[in-house]
Write a protein that holds these residues in place. Sequence first.
Motif, PDB file in Angstrom:
ATOM      1  N   CYS A 230     -77.405  51.445  53.958  1.00 46.36           N
ATOM      2  CA  CYS A 230     -76.855  52.685  54.505  1.00 46.36           C
ATOM      3  C   CYS A 230     -76.559  52.479  55.996  1.00 46.36           C
TER       4      CYS A 230
ATOM      5  N   CYS B 169     -79.283  54.779  58.268  1.00 46.33           N
ATOM      6  CA  CYS B 169     -80.707  54.429  58.410  1.00 46.33           C
ATOM      7  C   CYS B 169     -80.956  52.930  58.328  1.00 46.33           C
TER       8      CYS B 169
ATOM      9  N   ARG C 168     -80.745  55.461  49.345  1.00 47.92           N
ATOM     10  CA  ARG C 168     -81.545  56.381  48.531  1.00 47.92           C
ATOM     11  C   ARG C 168     -80.591  57.490  48.104  1.00 47.92           C
TER      12      ARG C 168
ATOM     13  N   CYS D 290     -76.877  57.467  52.348  1.00 50.66           N
ATOM     14  CA  CYS D 290     -77.928  58.144  51.591  1.00 50.66           C
ATOM     15  C   CYS D 290     -77.628  59.639  51.636  1.00 50.66           C
TER      16      CYS D 290
ATOM     17  N   CYS E  20     -79.401  61.193  54.636  1.00 51.87           N
ATOM     18  CA  CYS E  20     -78.831  60.767  55.925  1.00 51.87           C
ATOM     19  C   CYS E  20     -77.554  61.528  56.233  1.00 51.87           C
TER      20      CYS E  20
HETATM   21 ZN   LIG Z   1     -79.616  56.255  54.922  1.00 55.45          ZN
END
Ligand SMILES: [Zn+2]
Length: 323
Positions: free
Chosen positions: A263, A266, A271, A283, A286
Amino acid sequence: MKLRTHHDSEPESDPGDADLEAGEPSMSFSELRYLFRWLQKSLPFIVILCAKLITQHALGLAVGAGLFTTFLYANKSIQKEVFMQGRRSKLHCLWLLLFMMSSTLLLYYTFHTEALYYSLILVNPTVEFLGFWEMLWTVGVTNFILKFIFMGVKCLILLLPVPLVASKSKGRWYMLLEEIGQVYQTIAPMPLWFRYLVTYQEADGSPALTLGILLALVYLILKLLGLYGHWGSFQKTIRIFLSSQNNGLAATKSQCFEAGDICPICKAAFREPQALPCQHIFCDECIALWLNRERTCPLCRTVIADKVHKWQDGATSPHLQVY
Ligand SMILES: [Zn+2]
Ligand SMILES: [Zn+2]
């Protein structure tokens, strides 16, 4: 020579004539100049008066300044903690909570004879009569404490573990809380002002009392109209709060693989990956947190959301509700 003395004794006559010819604008200009001259002359007296007022109300002013700085500090810290999401420090949130709680308790303990906390629950404090300045001060203090209470709840939401409230929906909770807080802050000074307006000059007899009731009623009507105006934005907030929050479509395994399985926000494995309309993948959490503050894709700046909904970043309005 005679003409000259005439001019000296009546220096204002010329500008006056000029005003007549020039009309309104220069009239108001000369009036402004007069006002400015008056201010210039009375400046030392105004300073003396201010000094007297400041020394007389030193405690009240100090409390106001303290509350304002506490508010600025807590507001900024909460926004920072919300932005830090997973890396936030729980200790800092607890400290903020404790800090706001102790300043509130200290304040109410210092002024416990006046039972100022009554105005938090829309009941008038026990003081017999509040003068204009005391009234304004009580309303201001109550407003700050109410802000602290709602900021405290925001801290608690920040501290809640993910299973209870998903990180990505926390932004909506902050927004809802802020909206409820603002409505309550609008209502909170109403009993105080109402009583002040009604009891104003009561001792002078019935005419003043009637005028007081009239003023209080006008005040009440204006407040209700204001609340009615707020209702629309409140409904909109509820709608946003209840609507399902989908920023993109769930990304497939191959899409994630093409994106490098990392990602960009992050810098960790995806996720619940979501693909935005521009095909960039992040994500779910995020990108939800990012869209609480921005309306574009973090990578290519394609516009994703129509607008950024206010207060989702955990901010609290600094507006001081004094009436
Ligand atoms: Zn992320
Ligand atoms: Zn993009």
